[in-house]
Design a protein around this motif. Structure first.
Motif, PDB file in Angstrom:
ATOM      1  N   THR A  38       0.850  -1.187   0.000  1.00 46.66           N
ATOM      2  CA  THR A  38       0.000   0.000   0.000  1.00 46.66           C
ATOM      3  C   THR A  38       0.889   1.241   0.000  1.00 46.66           C
ATOM      4  N   GLU A 190      -8.530   0.367   4.201  1.00 40.20           N
ATOM      5  CA  GLU A 190      -7.246  -0.244   4.556  1.00 40.20           C
ATOM      6  C   GLU A 190      -7.434  -1.722   4.919  1.00 40.20           C
ATOM      7  N   ARG A 194      -5.822  -4.830   2.872  1.00 37.61           N
ATOM      8  CA  ARG A 194      -4.851  -5.712   3.523  1.00 37.61           C
ATOM      9  C   ARG A 194      -5.386  -7.146   3.600  1.00 37.61           C
ATOM     10  N   MET A 213       0.007   3.809   5.502  1.00 37.12           N
ATOM     11  CA  MET A 213       0.373   2.982   4.339  1.00 37.12           C
ATOM     12  C   MET A 213       1.805   2.452   4.509  1.00 37.12           C
TER      13      MET A 213
END
Ligand SMILES: Nc1ncnc2c1ncn2[C@@H]1O[C@H](COP(=O)(O)OP(=O)(O)OP(=O)(O)O)[C@@H](O)[C@H]1O
Length: 229
Positions: A38, A190, A194, A213
């Protein structure tokens, strides 16, 4: 290029004509994104964040340089192949949700899957799972206008990942939300990224969110450089 690179931009130039003058936005920009990584893109307004994302996502042709997506060099692809690559390999989230107003949240998430050839049942099942994951399973039948800004953006994120793209590109996905909602929506984004092992490049003005990130980059004089947010 490391074998787990999913997106690579190499020597990208992008300029726009403005009357008699030419505005050079990207000047030999290089960038690469690895599987599951990310990256936050933090740069002042007008420096070319959207331009970089559009080039990376095959929405705009660079004036020079090469975009390689999932190991495929995209320069010489036909428009048809580029569109197919974009549909299969890239998920976009914009600052404004761009959901289709006449369809429900569930249908909006089903749409790209139906276009990709999934059956209605398969698409509905995946859309429901994504809505649940984004904690808005109970709002599936609602149209965008009946949802809050944060809910609309969570639907837009679910839609962007519905076809399990290789890369998620997000252009200030929480820029239109109040700080508390922005933080909540960013956390949902997020977690989803992930959990699914997606690679993501996310443009944001919010340094606090950017720090979450794996790494941050900025744009300086048309080039992508590492940055400590
Ligand atoms: N189609 C276009 N024609 C002419 N100029 C353009 C075009 N698209 C972008 N630009 C110009 O290129 C520059 C970079 O635009 P871009 O939208 O990529 O910046 P940005 O960093 O995303 O900005 P912001 O943070 O304000 O969204 C700006 O000066 C913009 O006016």
């Amino acid at each position: 290029m490391p074998s787990d690179t999913v997106l690579s931009l190499s020597g990208i130039d992008r300029h726009y004509g403005q009357g008699e003058t030419t505005l050079s936005i990207l000047k030999g920009a290089d960038f690469s994104l690895r599987s599951g990584e990310t990256v936050a893109l933090v740069a002042p307004s007008g420096t070319g964040k959207s331009t970089l994302l559009h080039v990376a996502g095959l929405l705009e042709h660079p004036d020079a340089g090469e975009v390689t997506l999932g190991g495929v060099a995209c320069h010489d692809l036909s428009d048809e192949r580029r569109t197919a690559m974009r549909r299969h390999s890239v998920g976009f989230v914009y600052q404004f949700h761009h959901l289709l107003p006449e369809f429900s949240a569930l249908e909006n998430i089903m749409m790209p899957q139906l276009i990709a050839g999934l059956s209605r049942d398969e698409a509905r099942e995946r859309a429901s799972q994504l809505l649940d994951y984004m904690r808005i399973g109970h709002r599936g039948e609602h149209r965008p206008a009946e949802l809050s800004g944060g809910e609309q953006q969570r639907v837009a994120i679910a839609r962007a990942v519905a076809n399990a793209p290789l890369v998620l590109l997000a252009d200030e996905p929480t820029g239109n939300l109040d700080p508390e909602t922005a933080s909540y929506v960013f956390s949902a984004l997020e977690a989803l990224v992930r959990q699914s092992g997606l690679a993501a490049l996310i443009a944001t003005h919010n340094h606090e969110l950017a720090r979450r990130m794996d790494r941050c980059v900025t744009l300086i004089d048309g080039k992508v450089v590492d940055f400590l947010a």
